[in-house]
Write a protein that holds these residues in place. Structure first.
Motif, PDB file in Angstrom:
ATOM      1  N   VAL A  51      81.506 142.669  54.952  1.00 38.78           N
ATOM      2  CA  VAL A  51      80.981 143.584  56.042  1.00 38.78           C
ATOM      3  C   VAL A  51      80.460 142.959  56.729  1.00 38.78           C
ATOM      4  O   VAL A  51      80.549 143.924  57.817  1.00 38.78           O
ATOM      5  N   LEU A  52      79.100 142.318  57.270  1.00 39.90           N
ATOM      6  CA  LEU A  52      78.112 141.996  58.056  1.00 39.90           C
ATOM      7  C   LEU A  52      79.122 141.227  58.921  1.00 39.90           C
ATOM      8  O   LEU A  52      78.650 141.395  60.486  1.00 39.90           O
ATOM      9  N   ASP A  53      79.939 140.169  58.660  1.00 37.50           N
ATOM     10  CA  ASP A  53      80.914 139.238  59.193  1.00 37.50           C
ATOM     11  C   ASP A  53      81.466 140.413  60.040  1.00 37.50           C
ATOM     12  O   ASP A  53      82.185 140.059  61.326  1.00 37.50           O
ATOM     13  N   VAL A  54      82.482 141.262  59.703  1.00 38.45           N
ATOM     14  CA  VAL A  54      83.604 141.971  60.659  1.00 38.45           C
ATOM     15  C   VAL A  54      82.421 142.628  60.991  1.00 38.45           C
ATOM     16  O   VAL A  54      83.797 142.901  62.680  1.00 38.45           O
ATOM     17  N   ALA A  55      81.486 143.219  61.476  1.00 36.91           N
ATOM     18  CA  ALA A  55      81.636 144.437  62.332  1.00 36.91           C
ATOM     19  C   ALA A  55      80.505 143.767  62.888  1.00 36.91           C
ATOM     20  O   ALA A  55      80.518 143.741  64.364  1.00 36.91           O
ATOM     21  N   ASP A  56      80.086 142.990  62.861  1.00 39.09           N
ATOM     22  CA  ASP A  56      79.193 141.775  63.935  1.00 39.09           C
ATOM     23  C   ASP A  56      80.685 141.182  64.538  1.00 39.09           C
ATOM     24  O   ASP A  56      80.501 141.285  66.438  1.00 39.09           O
ATOM     25  N   GLN A  57      81.454 140.190  64.457  1.00 33.80           N
ATOM     26  CA  GLN A  57      83.259 140.227  65.336  1.00 33.80           C
ATOM     27  C   GLN A  57      83.500 142.018  66.360  1.00 33.80           C
ATOM     28  O   GLN A  57      83.868 141.363  66.872  1.00 33.80           O
ATOM     29  N   LEU A  58      83.711 142.820  65.280  1.00 33.08           N
ATOM     30  CA  LEU A  58      83.568 143.491  66.124  1.00 33.08           C
ATOM     31  C   LEU A  58      83.537 143.943  67.318  1.00 33.08           C
ATOM     32  O   LEU A  58      83.175 144.527  67.843  1.00 33.08           O
ATOM     33  N   LEU A  59      81.709 144.405  66.891  1.00 33.81           N
ATOM     34  CA  LEU A  59      80.368 144.139  68.346  1.00 33.81           C
ATOM     35  C   LEU A  59      80.990 143.369  69.392  1.00 33.81           C
ATOM     36  O   LEU A  59      80.800 144.150  70.613  1.00 33.81           O
ATOM     37  N   PHE A  60      81.196 142.255  69.107  1.00 32.58           N
ATOM     38  CA  PHE A  60      81.501 141.180  69.669  1.00 32.58           C
ATOM     39  C   PHE A  60      82.942 141.004  70.757  1.00 32.58           C
ATOM     40  O   PHE A  60      82.829 141.563  72.142  1.00 32.58           O
ATOM     41  N   ILE A  61      83.507 141.687  69.947  1.00 30.18           N
ATOM     42  CA  ILE A  61      85.099 142.046  71.029  1.00 30.18           C
ATOM     43  C   ILE A  61      85.545 142.880  71.290  1.00 30.18           C
ATOM     44  O   ILE A  61      85.462 143.217  72.343  1.00 30.18           O
ATOM     45  N   HIS A  62      84.132 144.090  70.586  1.00 34.48           N
ATOM     46  CA  HIS A  62      83.859 145.260  71.871  1.00 34.48           C
ATOM     47  C   HIS A  62      83.200 145.372  72.770  1.00 34.48           C
ATOM     48  O   HIS A  62      83.656 146.014  74.055  1.00 34.48           O
ATOM     49  N   GLU A  63      82.408 144.362  72.757  1.00 33.42           N
ATOM     50  CA  GLU A  63      81.448 144.000  74.744  1.00 33.42           C
ATOM     51  C   GLU A  63      82.311 143.327  75.403  1.00 33.42           C
ATOM     52  O   GLU A  63      82.533 143.171  76.238  1.00 33.42           O
ATOM     53  N   GLN A  64      83.646 142.006  75.031  1.00 35.13           N
ATOM     54  CA  GLN A  64      84.656 141.701  75.508  1.00 35.13           C
ATOM     55  C   GLN A  64      84.696 142.445  76.373  1.00 35.13           C
ATOM     56  O   GLN A  64      85.406 142.269  77.794  1.00 35.13           O
ATOM     57  N   CYS A  65      85.847 143.361  75.694  1.00 33.38           N
ATOM     58  CA  CYS A  65      86.763 144.145  75.915  1.00 33.38           C
ATOM     59  C   CYS A  65      85.906 145.483  77.048  1.00 33.38           C
ATOM     60  O   CYS A  65      87.229 145.642  78.149  1.00 33.38           O
ATOM     61  N   LEU A  66      84.761 145.397  77.069  1.00 33.85           N
ATOM     62  CA  LEU A  66      84.219 146.008  77.882  1.00 33.85           C
ATOM     63  C   LEU A  66      84.159 145.356  79.798  1.00 33.85           C
ATOM     64  O   LEU A  66      84.236 145.653  80.344  1.00 33.85           O
ATOM     65  N   GLN A  67      83.934 143.809  79.543  1.00 33.64           N
ATOM     66  CA  GLN A  67      84.045 143.401  80.056  1.00 33.64           C
ATOM     67  C   GLN A  67      85.662 143.277  80.094  1.00 33.64           C
ATOM     68  O   GLN A  67      85.800 141.877  82.098  1.00 33.64           O
ATOM     69  N   SER A  68      86.730 143.796  80.499  1.00 31.51           N
ATOM     70  CA  SER A  68      88.293 143.831  80.923  1.00 31.51           C
ATOM     71  C   SER A  68      88.168 141.551  79.687  1.00 31.51           C
ATOM     72  O   SER A  68      89.080 141.192  80.334  1.00 31.51           O
ATOM     73  N   ASN A  69      87.400 141.298  79.523  1.00 28.87           N
ATOM     74  CA  ASN A  69      87.862 139.963  78.554  1.00 28.87           C
ATOM     75  C   ASN A  69      88.316 139.271  77.672  1.00 28.87           C
ATOM     76  O   ASN A  69      88.105 140.391  76.308  1.00 28.87           O
ATOM     77  N   TYR A  70      89.871 140.441  77.646  1.00 27.49           N
ATOM     78  CA  TYR A  70      90.836 139.965  75.929  1.00 27.49           C
ATOM     79  C   TYR A  70      90.851 138.549  75.058  1.00 27.49           C
ATOM     80  O   TYR A  70      91.666 138.053  74.768  1.00 27.49           O
ATOM     81  N   SER A  71      90.430 137.615  76.285  1.00 20.46           N
ATOM     82  CA  SER A  71      90.852 135.950  75.102  1.00 20.46           C
ATOM     83  C   SER A  71      90.031 136.022  74.168  1.00 20.46           C
ATOM     84  O   SER A  71      90.886 135.342  73.116  1.00 20.46           O
ATOM     85  N   PRO A  72      89.681 136.700  72.940  1.00 16.70           N
ATOM     86  CA  PRO A  72      89.024 136.909  71.633  1.00 16.70           C
ATOM     87  C   PRO A  72      90.338 137.108  70.956  1.00 16.70           C
ATOM     88  O   PRO A  72      90.597 136.994  70.213  1.00 16.70           O
ATOM     89  N   ILE A  73      90.509 138.692  71.336  1.00 14.50           N
ATOM     90  CA  ILE A  73      91.979 138.988  71.285  1.00 14.50           C
ATOM     91  C   ILE A  73      92.897 138.239  71.306  1.00 14.50           C
ATOM     92  O   ILE A  73      94.039 137.662  70.225  1.00 14.50           O
ATOM     93  N   GLU A  74      93.338 137.392  71.841  1.00  9.39           N
ATOM     94  CA  GLU A  74      94.466 136.763  72.473  1.00  9.39           C
ATOM     95  C   GLU A  74      94.509 135.367  71.408  1.00  9.39           C
ATOM     96  O   GLU A  74      94.743 135.120  71.202  1.00  9.39           O
ATOM     97  N   LYS A  75      93.041 134.562  71.331  1.00 17.97           N
ATOM     98  CA  LYS A  75      92.341 133.807  69.658  1.00 17.97           C
ATOM     99  C   LYS A  75      93.039 134.244  68.471  1.00 17.97           C
ATOM    100  O   LYS A  75      93.658 133.953  67.781  1.00 17.97           O
TER     101      LYS A  75
END
Length: 184
Positions: free
Chosen positions: A92-116
């Protein structure tokens, strides 16, 4: 822990974040095992999807900042409510950490983690590749059994679903932790 940015999320970022949540959930072995084994009943898949929708809503509708601890508590509460189970806290900690990181990237219009995520092959984490957990002694591997070899993710899923003997703390006290399904 650090909070994520409180900026509003665009429609494009919301759609990308929704897709990322689905991709992360597809790779979350313990959640996939819970769905496959219907820990939440016949509608376990719908409950997993609702968990993803709740997380997406939390990111998109709530005013930030978004704190790691709040996300973890929300996820754990929803999992207990939906699946009548305490999933492995570390996952749960790992998933939450990953989702928060992806959210931050989405706010910056950086979708490369999702492409990965889209381009990475799900290795052993998909429900169809997860080993079913049974309480039968014949499933316990021995040194002479060639079928005892399984991938690390499936072994981790099995380990999280089976209660192990917790180690005593510094004062010698042992607090048992509930794992897997709760008896009603």
């Amino acid at each position: 822990m650090a909070a994520s940015n409180s900026a509003p999320i665009s429609a494009e970022a919301r759609a990308a974040l929704g897709e990322a949540i689905r991709l992360v959930f597809a790779r979350w072995t313990v959640l996939q095992v819970a769905v496959k084994n219907q820990w939440g009943g016949r509608d376990s898949c719908a409950k997993a999807n609702q968990l993803g929708e709740s997380i997406l809503s939390w990111f998109c509708r709530s005013k930030g900042p978004h704190f790691f601890e709040d996300l973890v508590v929300m996820m754990e509460d929803k999992i207990v409510e939906s699946f009548n189970a305490d999933l492995d806290h570390n996952s749960v900690l790992d998933v939450a950490d990953q989702l928060l990181f992806i959210h931050e990237q989405c706010l910056q219009s950086n979708y490369s983690p999702i492409e990965k995520l889209k381009n990475s092959h799900v290795q052993g984490n998909d429900v169809s590749q997860s080993r079913e957990i049974v309480a039968d002694d014949s499933d316990i591997p021995n040194d002479n059994d060639d079928t005892s070899v399984m991938n690390d993710e499936a072994a981790a899923a099995e380990e999280t679903a089976v209660d192990s003997n917790p180690a005593p703390d510094a004062d010698g006290w042992t607090v048992p932790r509930r794992r897997g399904r709760r008896a009603n």
